[in-house]
Design an enzyme around this catalytic site. Structure first.
Site, PDB file in Angstrom:
ATOM      1  N   ASP A  98     -20.753  -1.933  -6.809  1.00  0.00           N
ATOM      2  CA  ASP A  98     -21.307  -0.853  -7.688  1.00  0.00           C
ATOM      3  C   ASP A  98     -22.728  -1.837  -8.433  1.00  0.00           C
ATOM      4  O   ASP A  98     -22.570  -2.962  -8.074  1.00  0.00           O
ATOM      5  CB  ASP A  98     -20.483  -0.464  -8.762  1.00  0.00           C
ATOM      6  CG  ASP A  98     -20.717   0.863  -9.276  1.00  0.00           C
ATOM      7  OD1 ASP A  98     -22.077   1.202  -9.341  1.00  0.00           O
ATOM      8  OD2 ASP A  98     -19.859   1.856  -9.356  1.00  0.00           O
ATOM      9  N   ILE A  99     -23.215  -1.103  -9.307  1.00  0.00           N
ATOM     10  CA  ILE A  99     -24.209  -1.918  -9.830  1.00  0.00           C
ATOM     11  C   ILE A  99     -23.545  -3.001 -10.493  1.00  0.00           C
ATOM     12  O   ILE A  99     -22.446  -3.130 -10.947  1.00  0.00           O
ATOM     13  CB  ILE A  99     -25.051  -0.937 -10.671  1.00  0.00           C
ATOM     14  CG1 ILE A  99     -24.395  -0.392 -11.931  1.00  0.00           C
ATOM     15  CG2 ILE A  99     -25.956  -0.152  -9.868  1.00  0.00           C
ATOM     16  CD1 ILE A  99     -25.130   0.264 -12.875  1.00  0.00           C
ATOM     17  N   LYS A 102       0.056  -8.333  -2.733  1.00  0.00           N
ATOM     18  CA  LYS A 102      -1.246  -7.553  -3.042  1.00  0.00           C
ATOM     19  C   LYS A 102      -1.217  -6.219  -3.234  1.00  0.00           C
ATOM     20  O   LYS A 102      -0.587  -5.377  -2.710  1.00  0.00           O
ATOM     21  CB  LYS A 102      -2.062  -7.759  -1.741  1.00  0.00           C
ATOM     22  CG  LYS A 102      -3.485  -7.351  -1.679  1.00  0.00           C
ATOM     23  CD  LYS A 102      -4.216  -7.584  -0.560  1.00  0.00           C
ATOM     24  CE  LYS A 102      -3.982  -6.145   0.388  1.00  0.00           C
ATOM     25  NZ  LYS A 102      -4.967  -5.001  -0.026  1.00  0.00           N
ATOM     26  N   ASP A 138       0.759  -1.146   0.166  1.00  0.00           N
ATOM     27  CA  ASP A 138       0.077  -0.051  -0.066  1.00  0.00           C
ATOM     28  C   ASP A 138       0.916   1.230  -0.114  1.00  0.00           C
ATOM     29  O   ASP A 138       1.135   1.714   1.045  1.00  0.00           O
ATOM     30  CB  ASP A 138      -0.814  -0.102   1.157  1.00  0.00           C
ATOM     31  CG  ASP A 138      -1.876  -1.204   1.131  1.00  0.00           C
ATOM     32  OD1 ASP A 138      -2.425  -1.292  -0.061  1.00  0.00           O
ATOM     33  OD2 ASP A 138      -2.268  -1.801   2.045  1.00  0.00           O
ATOM     34  N   ASP A 193      -6.512  -6.232  -5.371  1.00  0.00           N
ATOM     35  CA  ASP A 193      -7.585  -6.052  -4.133  1.00  0.00           C
ATOM     36  C   ASP A 193      -8.429  -4.696  -4.308  1.00  0.00           C
ATOM     37  O   ASP A 193      -7.861  -3.610  -3.790  1.00  0.00           O
ATOM     38  CB  ASP A 193      -6.676  -5.989  -2.943  1.00  0.00           C
ATOM     39  CG  ASP A 193      -7.898  -6.004  -1.888  1.00  0.00           C
ATOM     40  OD1 ASP A 193      -9.066  -6.233  -1.975  1.00  0.00           O
ATOM     41  OD2 ASP A 193      -7.334  -5.612  -0.580  1.00  0.00           O
ATOM     42  N   ARG A 250      -1.349  -9.123  13.056  1.00  0.00           N
ATOM     43  CA  ARG A 250      -0.486  -8.260  13.806  1.00  0.00           C
ATOM     44  C   ARG A 250       0.032  -9.368  14.878  1.00  0.00           C
ATOM     45  O   ARG A 250      -0.353 -10.088  15.619  1.00  0.00           O
ATOM     46  CB  ARG A 250      -1.134  -7.246  14.612  1.00  0.00           C
ATOM     47  CG  ARG A 250      -1.907  -6.241  13.653  1.00  0.00           C
ATOM     48  CD  ARG A 250      -0.713  -5.378  13.106  1.00  0.00           C
ATOM     49  NE  ARG A 250      -1.170  -4.184  12.438  1.00  0.00           N
ATOM     50  CZ  ARG A 250      -1.667  -4.098  11.131  1.00  0.00           C
ATOM     51  NH1 ARG A 250      -1.445  -5.311  10.438  1.00  0.00           N
ATOM     52  NH2 ARG A 250      -2.157  -3.168  10.536  1.00  0.00           N
ATOM     53  N   LYS A 273     -11.777  -4.499  -4.256  1.00  0.00           N
ATOM     54  CA  LYS A 273     -12.977  -4.469  -3.411  1.00  0.00           C
ATOM     55  C   LYS A 273     -14.282  -3.737  -4.244  1.00  0.00           C
ATOM     56  O   LYS A 273     -14.699  -3.065  -4.008  1.00  0.00           O
ATOM     57  CB  LYS A 273     -12.904  -3.756  -2.209  1.00  0.00           C
ATOM     58  CG  LYS A 273     -11.861  -4.310  -1.367  1.00  0.00           C
ATOM     59  CD  LYS A 273     -11.943  -3.876   0.139  1.00  0.00           C
ATOM     60  CE  LYS A 273     -10.802  -4.438   1.126  1.00  0.00           C
ATOM     61  NZ  LYS A 273      -9.297  -4.139   0.524  1.00  0.00           N
ATOM     62  N   LEU A 274     -14.472  -4.309  -5.323  1.00  0.00           N
ATOM     63  CA  LEU A 274     -15.611  -3.864  -6.184  1.00  0.00           C
ATOM     64  C   LEU A 274     -16.899  -3.722  -5.753  1.00  0.00           C
ATOM     65  O   LEU A 274     -17.286  -4.868  -4.957  1.00  0.00           O
ATOM     66  CB  LEU A 274     -15.680  -4.663  -7.500  1.00  0.00           C
ATOM     67  CG  LEU A 274     -14.327  -4.743  -8.349  1.00  0.00           C
ATOM     68  CD1 LEU A 274     -14.531  -5.510  -9.432  1.00  0.00           C
ATOM     69  CD2 LEU A 274     -13.756  -3.240  -8.781  1.00  0.00           C
TER      70      LEU A 274
HETATM   71  O1  C5P Z   1      -1.506  -2.823   6.716  1.00  0.00           O
HETATM   72  P1  C5P Z   1      -2.388  -3.845   7.035  1.00  0.00           P
HETATM   73  O2  C5P Z   1      -1.626  -5.236   7.375  1.00  0.00           O
HETATM   74  O3  C5P Z   1      -3.483  -3.402   7.935  1.00  0.00           O
HETATM   75  O4  C5P Z   1      -2.940  -4.155   5.632  1.00  0.00           O
HETATM   76  C1  C5P Z   1      -4.014  -4.995   5.548  1.00  0.00           C
HETATM   77  C2  C5P Z   1      -4.378  -4.701   4.098  1.00  0.00           C
HETATM   78  O5  C5P Z   1      -5.659  -5.751   4.031  1.00  0.00           O
HETATM   79  C3  C5P Z   1      -4.863  -3.562   3.589  1.00  0.00           C
HETATM   80  O6  C5P Z   1      -4.154  -3.326   2.165  1.00  0.00           O
HETATM   81  C4  C5P Z   1      -6.440  -3.533   3.360  1.00  0.00           C
HETATM   82  O7  C5P Z   1      -6.748  -2.858   2.237  1.00  0.00           O
HETATM   83  C5  C5P Z   1      -6.569  -4.961   3.081  1.00  0.00           C
HETATM   84  N1  C5P Z   1      -7.917  -5.417   3.611  1.00  0.00           N
HETATM   85  C6  C5P Z   1      -8.232  -5.371   4.920  1.00  0.00           C
HETATM   86  N2  C5P Z   1      -9.505  -5.714   5.516  1.00  0.00           N
HETATM   87  C7  C5P Z   1     -10.358  -6.464   4.556  1.00  0.00           C
HETATM   88  C8  C5P Z   1      -9.917  -6.593   3.289  1.00  0.00           C
HETATM   89  C9  C5P Z   1      -8.585  -6.169   2.860  1.00  0.00           C
HETATM   90  O8  C5P Z   1      -7.634  -4.894   5.853  1.00  0.00           O
HETATM   91  N3  C5P Z   1     -11.497  -6.851   5.110  1.00  0.00           N
END
Ligand code: C5P
Length: 230
Positions: A65-66, A33, A11, A60, A180, A62-63
């Protein structure tokens, strides 16, 4: 464990940072990702550049929409042949079924993964947007809908892995962010657990972002995560 299940969430808005991090962590991860932050800055050219690492790709976006808009966007995404891509299950059955149909028509091997409840949500934030019940209950309902519509898997937090596994066995792939270790900052994640526990509970892949990408040495951090699940 045969395949490395760690997907690192790159990210960042800067392609050079992405390149630097991936070069350091490549030996310790199973895939990359890329999400909205990366795409809205680095665009298609960025995706094509990262694809050159030849690591499995998770797009990723996360679509949500319609059905028609989601289906057309998914068609573009599938042309990059990602191993995983995401749609919001709350987009509804028609949207999900049309996407599953499209995947079949295109003979695509991409895993269509449904986002259930974001890992940044808890019961309070969920009720705030007018959703009733608990996070657990909603993850349950949305996972069932994803399954009924023929999706390949779902995203849930580490807290819900066991329940999803109990209900669906190996019929749904379980993709788990919110990873984490005890000493890591939780950032904006609310439902977190260690990589080791998430794998023990039955995650197919785990998504780790900031604990690796924001570390002083992303390479070391990725190596430690990799060691912790061996
Ligand atoms: O930095 P961190 O480990 O929190 O990143 C988690 C990643 O997983 C981010 O890219 C976030 O967009 C993605 N994600 C999430 N929760 C979801 C789906 C995807 O944190 N339900």
């Amino acid at each position: 464990m045969s395949k490395n299940p760690i997907y690192c969430a790159i990210d960042t808005s800067c392609i050079n940072d992405a390149d630097r991090i991936i070069n350091e962590i490549a030996p310790y991860i199973g895939g990359i990702k890329l999400g909205l932050e990366f795409f809205t800055s680095c665009g298609i050219k960025g995706i094509e550049k990262i694809a050159k690492y030849e690591l499995p790709l998770f797009l990723d976006f996360k679509l949500y929409d319609i059905p028609n808009t989601v289906k057309k966007s998914l068609q573009n995404i599938l042309s990059y042949n990602p191993t995983y891509t995401t749609l919001h299950v709350s987009g509804g059955s028609r949207m999900l079924k049309e996407c599953v149909e499209l995947k079949k028509e295109l003979n695509s091997n991409t895993n269509l993964i449904g986002v259930t409840m974001l890992t940044s949500f808890d019961d309070v934030s969920m009720n705030e947007i007018g959703m009733s019940g608990t996070v657990d209950r909603n993850v349950d309902n949305l996972s069932s809908l994803a399954f009924e519509c023929g999706m390949d898997g779902i995203v849930c937090s580490p807290m819900e892995i066991r329940k999803v596994r109990e209900t669906f066995g190996s019929k749904l792939k379980v993709v788990v962010p919110g990873i984490r270790n005890q000493t890591d900052n939780a950032d904006d994640q609310k439902r977190t657990l260690s990589a080791k526990k998430a794998i023990e509970f039955g995650a197919d892949i785990i998504v780790v972002g900031r604990p690796i990408t924001s570390a002083d040495s992303p390479g070391n951090a990725a190596e430690i995560f990799h060691q912790s699940i061996k």
